[in-house]
Design a protein around this motif. Structure first.
Motif, PDB file in Angstrom:
ATOM      1  N   MET A  88      74.146   9.652  37.558  1.00 37.53           N
ATOM      2  CA  MET A  88      74.646   9.071  36.312  1.00 37.53           C
ATOM      3  C   MET A  88      74.753   7.541  36.367  1.00 37.53           C
ATOM      4  N   PHE A  89      73.655   6.887  36.758  1.00 35.87           N
ATOM      5  CA  PHE A  89      73.622   5.434  36.593  1.00 35.87           C
ATOM      6  C   PHE A  89      72.203   4.983  36.292  1.00 35.87           C
ATOM      7  N   ALA A  90      72.095   3.765  35.711  1.00 39.91           N
ATOM      8  CA  ALA A  90      70.776   3.217  35.383  1.00 39.91           C
ATOM      9  C   ALA A  90      70.656   1.830  35.973  1.00 39.91           C
ATOM     10  N   THR A  91      69.436   1.488  36.399  1.00 41.35           N
ATOM     11  CA  THR A  91      69.156   0.139  36.901  1.00 41.35           C
ATOM     12  C   THR A  91      68.305  -0.559  35.852  1.00 41.35           C
ATOM     13  N   LEU A  92      68.786  -1.705  35.391  1.00 42.97           N
ATOM     14  CA  LEU A  92      68.188  -2.330  34.215  1.00 42.97           C
ATOM     15  C   LEU A  92      68.010  -3.822  34.389  1.00 42.97           C
ATOM     16  N   GLU A  93      66.993  -4.376  33.710  1.00 43.95           N
ATOM     17  CA  GLU A  93      66.869  -5.825  33.651  1.00 43.95           C
ATOM     18  C   GLU A  93      67.705  -6.335  32.463  1.00 43.95           C
ATOM     19  N   PRO A  94      67.988  -7.647  32.461  1.00 45.55           N
ATOM     20  CA  PRO A  94      68.964  -8.145  31.476  1.00 45.55           C
ATOM     21  C   PRO A  94      68.471  -8.167  30.041  1.00 45.55           C
ATOM     22  N   GLY A  95      67.110  -8.168  29.854  1.00 49.17           N
ATOM     23  CA  GLY A  95      66.616  -8.274  28.483  1.00 49.17           C
ATOM     24  C   GLY A  95      66.484  -6.932  27.774  1.00 49.17           C
ATOM     25  N   VAL A  96      66.975  -5.861  28.397  1.00 47.66           N
ATOM     26  CA  VAL A  96      66.946  -4.552  27.721  1.00 47.66           C
ATOM     27  C   VAL A  96      67.933  -4.595  26.545  1.00 47.66           C
ATOM     28  N   ARG A  97      67.412  -4.283  25.367  1.00 43.39           N
ATOM     29  CA  ARG A  97      68.274  -4.261  24.176  1.00 43.39           C
ATOM     30  C   ARG A  97      69.155  -3.018  24.199  1.00 43.39           C
ATOM     31  N   LEU A  98      70.411  -3.154  23.761  1.00 40.14           N
ATOM     32  CA  LEU A  98      71.325  -1.997  23.793  1.00 40.14           C
ATOM     33  C   LEU A  98      70.757  -0.814  23.015  1.00 40.14           C
ATOM     34  N   SER A  99      70.140  -1.098  21.844  1.00 39.25           N
ATOM     35  CA  SER A  99      69.607   0.007  21.020  1.00 39.25           C
ATOM     36  C   SER A  99      68.528   0.763  21.797  1.00 39.25           C
ATOM     37  N   GLU A 100      67.677   0.010  22.534  1.00 38.67           N
ATOM     38  CA  GLU A 100      66.603   0.675  23.291  1.00 38.67           C
ATOM     39  C   GLU A 100      67.172   1.493  24.440  1.00 38.67           C
ATOM     40  N   LEU A 101      68.196   0.944  25.072  1.00 35.91           N
ATOM     41  CA  LEU A 101      68.821   1.665  26.184  1.00 35.91           C
ATOM     42  C   LEU A 101      69.405   2.986  25.683  1.00 35.91           C
ATOM     43  N   GLN A 102      70.135   2.912  24.570  1.00 40.83           N
ATOM     44  CA  GLN A 102      70.767   4.139  24.056  1.00 40.83           C
ATOM     45  C   GLN A 102      69.719   5.170  23.652  1.00 40.83           C
ATOM     46  N   GLN A 103      68.635   4.723  22.991  1.00 35.48           N
ATOM     47  CA  GLN A 103      67.563   5.658  22.591  1.00 35.48           C
ATOM     48  C   GLN A 103      67.009   6.396  23.806  1.00 35.48           C
ATOM     49  N   GLU A 104      66.780   5.627  24.855  1.00 36.21           N
ATOM     50  CA  GLU A 104      66.212   6.197  26.078  1.00 36.21           C
ATOM     51  C   GLU A 104      67.192   7.208  26.690  1.00 36.21           C
ATOM     52  N   LEU A 105      68.475   6.851  26.695  1.00 37.80           N
ATOM     53  CA  LEU A 105      69.474   7.727  27.320  1.00 37.80           C
ATOM     54  C   LEU A 105      69.707   8.996  26.503  1.00 37.80           C
ATOM     55  N   TYR A 106      69.677   8.850  25.166  1.00 40.81           N
ATOM     56  CA  TYR A 106      69.948  10.006  24.300  1.00 40.81           C
ATOM     57  C   TYR A 106      68.983  11.154  24.589  1.00 40.81           C
TER      58      TYR A 106
END
Ligand SMILES: Cc1cc2nc3c(=O)[nH]c(=O)nc-3n(C[C@H](O)[C@H](O)[C@H](O)COP(=O)(O)OP(=O)(O)OC[C@H]3O[C@@H](n4cnc5c(N)ncnc54)[C@H](O)[C@@H]3O)c2cc1C
Length: 272
Positions: A88-106
């Motif tokens: 239950m964790f993700a490794t991300l770069e700083p320019g990931v948009r919150l909306s894109e992150l949530q879409q991917e996680l959903y």
């Protein structure tokens, strides 16, 4: 990397949601990977040229608006490096948009719980401002969900710090955990008010080094990579408006709601 000096291209970086006017810079530099970002910082540091880090530009305080030097735009540092469903964790770069992150996680019935309200913000911007959001009352701010940070200092030296590993006291002179260099910093010794606040650097006795870089608004370093903790996506969310006849009624309602329903709400939210 992309370097733009055309005013028509770079002027969008002279604003955010604050309405602050008068921003200016010579150029906007958009690194396409972390190594390029580090080189840009080294180069500017050697020339003592100011650099302002830019995220999604949704900030309301003018913090990403430059007043000289260069802009470092994190727009292309936007990889979702890994989503570890088991842990239950993700490794991300700083320019990931919150909306894109949530879409991917959903897609995996997961979610990023602090969920700051503006979906166009970049993850790096939200870490740098310790953003919270409409769900902050229950889940708290971004800080609570940061497991690891990779940060490039203005000199280009890179720190990779995991929560729970390095603790520092107020007011001490402290050597940053760098491999080939010694950089010492003096920790401030002021006390923060015991209420929600975003002013100044986060300072507490025996604080985790990770926390120093959350809420620093790009003044201590460029966030290059973040590990965030994830939660399970609720099946549904109910929103409602309530009207109260007095402030006291409203406060009592909230206290009661927290006391009575916290357990139920928690169980419900965590039920897949
Ligand atoms: C409609 C609306 C609702 C909002 N709701 C909320 C809310 O509920 N809660 C809340 O806290 N805020 C809220 N905000 C404010 C804003 O969305 C947050 O402050 C957000 O965190 C800013 O992210 P950003 O990517 O847009 O950053 P920017 O505005 O681009 O930059 C903000 C600061 O972060 C620094 N920065 C950006 N990226 C990095 C990086 N990679 N490394 C180091 N420093 C960096 C910048 O230099 C700057 O100092 C809202 C804004 C709007 C417009």
């Amino acid at each position: 990397m992309i370097i733009k000096r055309d005013i028509d291209f770079i002027k969008c970086y002279f604003e955010d949601q604050s309405g602050l006017l008068g921003g200016n810079a010579d150029e906007a530099i958009l690194p396409e990977n972390q190594e390029e970002a580090v080189e840009i910082l080294k180069d500017h540091s050697s020339k003592s040229k100011p650099i302002t880090i830019s995220g999604g530009g949704t900030g309301v305080t003018g913090a990403r608006i430059p007043f000289s030097g260069s802009i470092l735009g994190t727009d292309s540092l936007n990889k979702i490096i890994n989503i570890d469903k088991e842990n239950m964790f993700a490794t991300l770069e700083p320019g990931v948009r919150l909306s894109e992150l949530q879409q991917e996680l959903y897609r995996d019935k997961l979610t990023y719980l602090p969920d700051p309200t503006e979906p166009n913000a970049f993850l790096g911007g939200t870490v740098s401002t310790n953003a919270s959001g409409a769900k902050g009352f229950k889940y708290g701010p971004t800080r609570n969900y940061i497991k690891r940070l990779k940060v490039a200092l203005s000199t280009g030296d890179v720190l990779d710090i995991e929560r729970g590993k390095i603790f520092i006291k107020k007011g001490v002179i402290f050597s940053l955990p760098l491999k080939n260099k010694e950089i010492k910093i003096k920790m401030p010794s002021y006390s923060m008010p015991a209420i929600k606040n975003s002013a100044g650097y986060y300072i507490k006795d025996n604080m985790d080094l990770v926390d120093l870089f959350i809420g620093q608004e790009g003044t201590l370093g460029l966030i290059l990579e973040v590990d965030v903790m994830l939660g399970k996506k609720p099946e549904s969310i109910m929103s409602f408006f309530s009207f109260f006849s007095s402030e006291q009624d409203a406060l009592s309602f909230i206290q009661e709601a927290v006391r009575k329903t916290y357990f139920l709400l928690n169980t419900w939210i965590q039920t897949p």
